[in-house]
Each structure stands twice: as structure tokens, then as C-alpha cells.
Design a protein around this motif. Sequence first.
Motif, PDB file in Angstrom:
ATOM      1  N   GLY A  93      13.868 -21.187  69.813  1.00 10.06           N
ATOM      2  CA  GLY A  93      15.102 -21.564  69.044  1.00 10.06           C
ATOM      3  C   GLY A  93      16.331 -22.297  69.538  1.00 10.06           C
ATOM      4  O   GLY A  93      15.923 -22.967  70.785  1.00 10.06           O
ATOM      5  N   SER A  94      17.054 -23.014  68.901  1.00  6.13           N
ATOM      6  CA  SER A  94      18.160 -23.821  69.625  1.00  6.13           C
ATOM      7  C   SER A  94      18.796 -23.418  70.427  1.00  6.13           C
ATOM      8  O   SER A  94      19.461 -24.039  71.148  1.00  6.13           O
ATOM      9  N   PHE A  95      18.931 -21.926  70.597  1.00  2.62           N
ATOM     10  CA  PHE A  95      19.825 -21.420  71.388  1.00  2.62           C
ATOM     11  C   PHE A  95      19.196 -21.863  72.854  1.00  2.62           C
ATOM     12  O   PHE A  95      19.878 -22.215  73.725  1.00  2.62           O
ATOM     13  N   ASN A 166      28.916 -28.344  60.575  1.00  2.28           N
ATOM     14  CA  ASN A 166      29.534 -27.406  61.344  1.00  2.28           C
ATOM     15  C   ASN A 166      29.535 -25.960  61.171  1.00  2.28           C
ATOM     16  O   ASN A 166      29.563 -25.469  59.632  1.00  2.28           O
ATOM     17  N   ASN A 167      29.312 -25.084  62.026  1.00  2.15           N
ATOM     18  CA  ASN A 167      29.172 -23.583  61.822  1.00  2.15           C
ATOM     19  C   ASN A 167      30.625 -23.174  62.802  1.00  2.15           C
ATOM     20  O   ASN A 167      30.693 -23.529  63.849  1.00  2.15           O
ATOM     21  N   PRO A 168      31.521 -22.211  62.134  1.00  2.00           N
ATOM     22  CA  PRO A 168      31.427 -21.715  60.666  1.00  2.00           C
ATOM     23  C   PRO A 168      32.109 -22.338  59.604  1.00  2.00           C
ATOM     24  O   PRO A 168      32.221 -21.837  58.383  1.00  2.00           O
ATOM     25  N   ILE A 193      23.740 -33.479  68.999  1.00  2.00           N
ATOM     26  CA  ILE A 193      24.190 -33.162  67.327  1.00  2.00           C
ATOM     27  C   ILE A 193      23.163 -31.979  66.996  1.00  2.00           C
ATOM     28  O   ILE A 193      21.803 -32.224  67.186  1.00  2.00           O
ATOM     29  N   ASP A 194      23.871 -30.927  66.768  1.00  2.00           N
ATOM     30  CA  ASP A 194      23.095 -29.663  66.586  1.00  2.00           C
ATOM     31  C   ASP A 194      23.057 -29.613  65.038  1.00  2.00           C
ATOM     32  O   ASP A 194      24.315 -29.505  64.134  1.00  2.00           O
ATOM     33  N   GLU A 195      21.877 -29.802  64.383  1.00  2.00           N
ATOM     34  CA  GLU A 195      21.652 -29.940  62.883  1.00  2.00           C
ATOM     35  C   GLU A 195      20.952 -28.658  62.439  1.00  2.00           C
ATOM     36  O   GLU A 195      20.183 -28.863  61.256  1.00  2.00           O
ATOM     37  N   ALA A 196      21.445 -27.489  62.741  1.00  2.00           N
ATOM     38  CA  ALA A 196      20.773 -26.365  62.581  1.00  2.00           C
ATOM     39  C   ALA A 196      20.722 -26.253  60.991  1.00  2.00           C
ATOM     40  O   ALA A 196      19.786 -25.583  60.474  1.00  2.00           O
ATOM     41  N   TYR A 197      21.740 -26.525  60.349  1.00  2.00           N
ATOM     42  CA  TYR A 197      21.758 -26.597  58.855  1.00  2.00           C
ATOM     43  C   TYR A 197      21.901 -27.586  57.993  1.00  2.00           C
ATOM     44  O   TYR A 197      21.865 -27.534  56.743  1.00  2.00           O
ATOM     45  N   LEU A 198      21.379 -28.942  58.455  1.00  2.00           N
ATOM     46  CA  LEU A 198      21.292 -30.054  57.909  1.00  2.00           C
ATOM     47  C   LEU A 198      20.609 -29.936  56.680  1.00  2.00           C
ATOM     48  O   LEU A 198      20.758 -30.613  55.521  1.00  2.00           O
ATOM     49  N   ARG A 222      17.054 -29.245  66.076  1.00  2.00           N
ATOM     50  CA  ARG A 222      16.750 -28.560  64.497  1.00  2.00           C
ATOM     51  C   ARG A 222      16.116 -27.366  64.713  1.00  2.00           C
ATOM     52  O   ARG A 222      15.773 -26.911  66.219  1.00  2.00           O
ATOM     53  N   THR A 223      16.168 -26.638  63.807  1.00  2.00           N
ATOM     54  CA  THR A 223      15.528 -25.066  63.719  1.00  2.00           C
ATOM     55  C   THR A 223      14.874 -24.641  62.666  1.00  2.00           C
ATOM     56  O   THR A 223      14.983 -24.964  61.788  1.00  2.00           O
ATOM     57  N   PHE A 224      13.920 -23.915  63.061  1.00  2.00           N
ATOM     58  CA  PHE A 224      13.056 -23.138  61.788  1.00  2.00           C
ATOM     59  C   PHE A 224      13.657 -21.765  61.482  1.00  2.00           C
ATOM     60  O   PHE A 224      13.117 -21.267  60.835  1.00  2.00           O
ATOM     61  N   SER A 225      14.766 -21.557  62.031  1.00  2.00           N
ATOM     62  CA  SER A 225      15.512 -20.099  61.815  1.00  2.00           C
ATOM     63  C   SER A 225      16.303 -20.085  60.619  1.00  2.00           C
ATOM     64  O   SER A 225      16.496 -19.193  60.047  1.00  2.00           O
ATOM     65  N   LYS A 226      16.681 -21.366  60.056  1.00  2.00           N
ATOM     66  CA  LYS A 226      17.528 -21.112  58.800  1.00  2.00           C
ATOM     67  C   LYS A 226      16.774 -21.461  57.445  1.00  2.00           C
ATOM     68  O   LYS A 226      16.287 -20.698  56.823  1.00  2.00           O
ATOM     69  N   PHE A 233      10.928 -15.414  64.782  1.00  2.00           N
ATOM     70  CA  PHE A 233      10.091 -16.328  65.606  1.00  2.00           C
ATOM     71  C   PHE A 233      10.389 -17.195  66.661  1.00  2.00           C
ATOM     72  O   PHE A 233       9.682 -17.349  67.566  1.00  2.00           O
ATOM     73  N   ARG A 234      11.664 -17.650  66.496  1.00  2.00           N
ATOM     74  CA  ARG A 234      12.170 -18.310  67.629  1.00  2.00           C
ATOM     75  C   ARG A 234      11.728 -19.670  67.952  1.00  2.00           C
ATOM     76  O   ARG A 234      10.804 -19.777  69.006  1.00  2.00           O
ATOM     77  N   VAL A 235      11.888 -20.612  67.181  1.00  2.00           N
ATOM     78  CA  VAL A 235      11.395 -21.979  67.038  1.00  2.00           C
ATOM     79  C   VAL A 235      12.277 -23.208  66.772  1.00  2.00           C
ATOM     80  O   VAL A 235      12.999 -23.015  65.734  1.00  2.00           O
TER      81      VAL A 235
END
Length: 371
Positions: A93-95, A166-168, A193-198, A222-226, A233-235
Motif C-alpha cells: 500500500g502507499s502507507f 487532497n484527502n480529506p 505527490i500522493d496521487e491515491a485518488y487521481l 499511486r495505489t490499487f486500493s481506491k 491486498f495492499r499494493v
Amino acid sequence: MSVRAKEALDQLQPYKAAATIESVVRGYGYAREDIIKLEGNENRMGASPKIAGALARMSQEYSYYPDLNVTLLREKLAAMHGISGENLIFGNGSFELISLIANAYIGRGDEAISVTPSFNWYYNVTIMNEGIFCEVSTRDDLTIDVESVIDHVTDKTKVIFICNPNNPTGHLLPEDDLRYLVENTPDSVLLVIDEAYLDFHSSDYVDTVRLALSKSNVILLRTFSKSYGLASFRVGYGIAFGEIISNMSKVKCPPNISMPAQVAAVTALEDREYLQKVLDNNRIGLQLYYEAFEALGFDYIKSSTNFVFAHTGLDANLLKEEFLKRAIMIRSGSDYGYNEWIRISVGTYEDNLRVVSALHEIVQDIKTREI
Ligand SMILES: Cc1ncc(COP(=O)(O)O)c(C=O)c1O
């Protein structure tokens, strides 16, 4: 005398993540399937239905360690982004990627900058590495003031964490602001640059991959979580110049992406049709929420993500509690210091209808009680 942990940990509380479904099952006695979880910006549409078959086909391999090089997923992503596989790093995960960045770059007395409100994990990883966390306020409308971010850079600054969107808040940086950040971050500072939601941003935007790789001190996360619905799965992955990847690799636990996770991510990437369904559902869901907020007279932020942040004028913890009584989990803005704001993730179309109807009912109830 007990063993003394690092002094820096005195400043830390365990990270306060969104509540889990299990905690609500235990606390409220609901059946698991009746709970609508819209608290953690996960994907209620779920992941591509093709993943189950792909996992069944690899089940004989569960007894092996995973591919440490994440070969297939690396190749797919490199082709998709038009980059070399050497510019990619994978995390649990990006965590984990955020932790790796701090472990590799932040030491005692080093400064990390981020904005407030934003994703809280940036704070934790800075403090656990004995760094100093510098929070830059957002403007009154909660947008990020990139000039102010750059103005806070000192000769001790090692990392700038920017969550975009940005989150939130759900705000996306205007392209010029993003370029300003990239161009004005000194070479001695790593811009994250955290693009978890881009993926959820629905119109054209600058090619951030090109932008990031044009500099040697920028990393995209980037993340596969969203959008891909694979949070369990944490990627996650980072895209950056080779030297950054190599420094992060030195502090990474070698087998950090399980083989089922690699297979699931590859299968998800191949199913573009399913991704499109998720994105279409998200667009419709956001619109439904906007209309409900407008009808109730709430201010809200137009979102480039899969959640909306809204100012209700009411006690957000009370609203959260009332939603929970209806088996709906939402996030109280108080976790970010905004006591009258709520953050609600987009769910399935049916979930969203339930949210809207619950919201009207709850607000009506609270107002009646106040009279
Ligand atoms: C901005 C942001 N970055 C990173 C993460 C962590 O995502 P992952 O599941 O990839 O660890 C989240 C999770 O909600 C997030 O909101």
C-alpha cells in the motif's frame, strides 16, 4: 525499569484509521452484509470480477515466496505509463511507501512539510524518524497555497508531502500550482505527490508522470486500493528517478507484495472496462451527494476523488453516530480538526440513495430536537 522506546514516540499516538466493519459488527450487532462502509474511501463496487478466477489459478503457488521483483506488474505498469520499470517501486500500500520515504530521507532534526488538513500518516512517519513536522495552513476555502508551502522550506527541509487530490478535502491542485511546486522545490528536497485518488479526476489534467520524471527529486505515489478496489491486498507503487527508487529499496522489507496481491493487481489493470464502470459510478454518486448537500444548504467541496467533504453546521460526531444507527459508516471531520464537517465516500448507486435519504432524515431529526 521497562525498556525505553525511542524518545520521539512520546509525541505519537497510534495512527487513527477509519473504523473497521468488524468493530461495527461487534459494537452494534449488525450483520456484516448490512453495513455500508463509506468511512475509508474504499471502493464499494469491489474489484474486477476476473480476479477471483486468476487467484484460483495460482493457488498452487501459495507455498512459495512472492516474486521479489514484482516482474509482471512492473512490466504492465511500465508499459501503461510509458516509463522504464526501473522508475517503479512497490509498497504494501502507499502507507508503506510513505514510511519508506521517511525511513530513507528523514533523520533526527530534519524537517518535513505538509499542509493541514491532509493525510495524517505523513506526520507519523516524520515523527517516528525523529524529524520535525511543519504544517502549512490551507486557505480559508481549504485549497493549498503552494507559494506558502515553498516559503516554509528551510535548509533543514528534506521532504514535502502533497496529497493531490487532497484527502480529506477532495481538491485537485490547479495545473499551474502543481508545476509551481515541481519547479520551485529545491533540488535538495524530495517532493512527494500522493496521487491515491487521481484516477477519479474526470477531466483532462497535466501528465504528472512526465512532470515527475522531468526532475530528480519528485516521487508520485499511486495505489490499487481506491479505483481498483484492492485495499485489502495492499499494493501501492511509486514513480521516480532511479536514485530515489534505489534509496527506498535499501529500507524496504524484501518480500512486501504477496503473490496473490501481484496477481490481483495485474488482473485489475487488464480489466479497463471494469475500471470505467467504477469511474462512471463515482461520477454519478458525487452528483447525487452534491444535490443532497445543496438541498440541505450545506457547503461542500467539488471533489476530484471518491469522497466528498461537506460543512454541515452540525456536530459531525453526532452525525456519524446517527449514521451508524442506520448501519452506515462515515468519517467525522473532527479526525482532521473540522468538527462540523463530514467526509463520505461514494458507494454503489443504492448505497448513495440510502445515504441521501438517511442524511435528510437525520438532519430533520436533529433540527426537530433543537426546537
Ligand atoms: C491520501 C492517501 N494516501 C495513501 C493512502 C494509503 O493507501 P494504501 O491503501 O495504498 O496504503 C490513503 C488511504 O486512505 C490516502 O487517503
